[in-house]
Write an enzyme that holds these catalytic residues in place. Structure first.
Site, PDB file in Angstrom:
ATOM      1  CG  HIS A  44     -15.886 -15.820  -2.538  1.00 29.94           C
ATOM      2  ND1 HIS A  44     -15.285 -15.214  -3.347  1.00 29.94           N
ATOM      3  CD2 HIS A  44     -14.963 -16.500  -1.582  1.00 29.94           C
ATOM      4  CE1 HIS A  44     -13.933 -14.999  -2.674  1.00 29.94           C
ATOM      5  NE2 HIS A  44     -14.054 -15.494  -1.725  1.00 29.94           N
ATOM      6  CG  ASP A  80     -11.885 -11.795   2.067  1.00 35.58           C
ATOM      7  OD1 ASP A  80     -12.168 -12.357   3.003  1.00 35.58           O
ATOM      8  OD2 ASP A  80     -11.411 -12.547   1.260  1.00 35.58           O
ATOM      9  CG  ASP A 168      -9.189 -13.992   4.020  1.00 35.07           C
ATOM     10  OD1 ASP A 168      -9.282 -12.910   4.062  1.00 35.07           O
ATOM     11  OD2 ASP A 168     -10.096 -14.707   3.526  1.00 35.07           O
TER      12      ASP A 168
END
Length: 211
Positions: A44, A80, A168
């Site tokens: 990110h 992800d 996740d």
């Protein structure tokens, strides 16, 4: 939501350095494939700011290090639960790097990872987003990998595949809203290993991300 304290700078540089070390090991044929278990994560972080627990984009650093060593084409695939906004931003106009992100639709970053964003300028067609609705599980992830990710990487014919490997998307993750489980990630990993053997001599680097 991205904390910085004593030791953070050194840890961040060591994480990025770990990604570079794995690239070197792969290109020097000291290993056939590898996984880098790094913290802090990276997918990110923007060029000018920390974001989403990330300070430096280890994946982008690894791809750039590979290109600096003469690798002509790199594919980055991201499973992800969040959109891999940083690698998209880094390589959106770069035809030598394919970026593919399979993620929960409109989760994080907000208003990011849209289906229509597929590259710009000379990089048109080398960025793919696969936003999945909340609640998707094993079947959806495996189907997305088989129907979108594998064919896209085959067409691109990279010299190296980098996996942005966050877990996740698991049903056990307290923040995401997806229903993947251990067999999901096993299947995605196995498919990625076989794909690397097919297109780039097995050169596969998985870099640990969130979750």
């Amino acid at each position: 939501d991205t904390y910085f304290g004593p030791g953070t700078r050194e840890a961040t540089f060591r994480a990025a350095g770990g990604a570079i070390a794995m690239v070197d090991a792969l290109l020097d044929r000291r290993v056939d494939a590898g996984i880098a278990l790094l913290r802090p994560p990276g997918h990110h972080a923007t060029p000018g700011a920390a974001m989403g627990f990330c300070l430096l984009n280890n994946i982008a650093v690894a791809a750039a290090a590979a290109c600096a060593r003469g690798v002509k084409r790199v594919a980055i695939v991201d499973w992800d639960v969040h959109h891999g906004n940083s690698q998209e931003h880094a390589f959106i106009e770069d035809p030598s790097v394919l970026t593919v992100s399979v993620h929960q639709d409109n989760y994080y970053p907000h208003d990011s990872g849209h289906l229509a964003e597929n590259g710009r300028g000379r990089g048109a067609g080398t960025n793919l987003n696969v936003p999945l609705p909340p609640g998707c599980g094993h079947g959806a992830y495996v189907d997305a990998w088989q129907r979108v990710v594998v064919p896209a990487v085959r067409r691109f014919r990279p010299d190296l595949i980098i996996v942005s490997s966050g877990f996740d998307g698991s049903a056990m993750d307290p923040l995401g809203r997806m229903m993947a489980h251990s067999e999901t990630f096993r299947s995605l990993a196995q498919q990625s290993v076989e794909l690397a053997k097919e297109v780039c001599g097995g050169r596969l680097l998985a870099i640990h991300e969130g979750g």
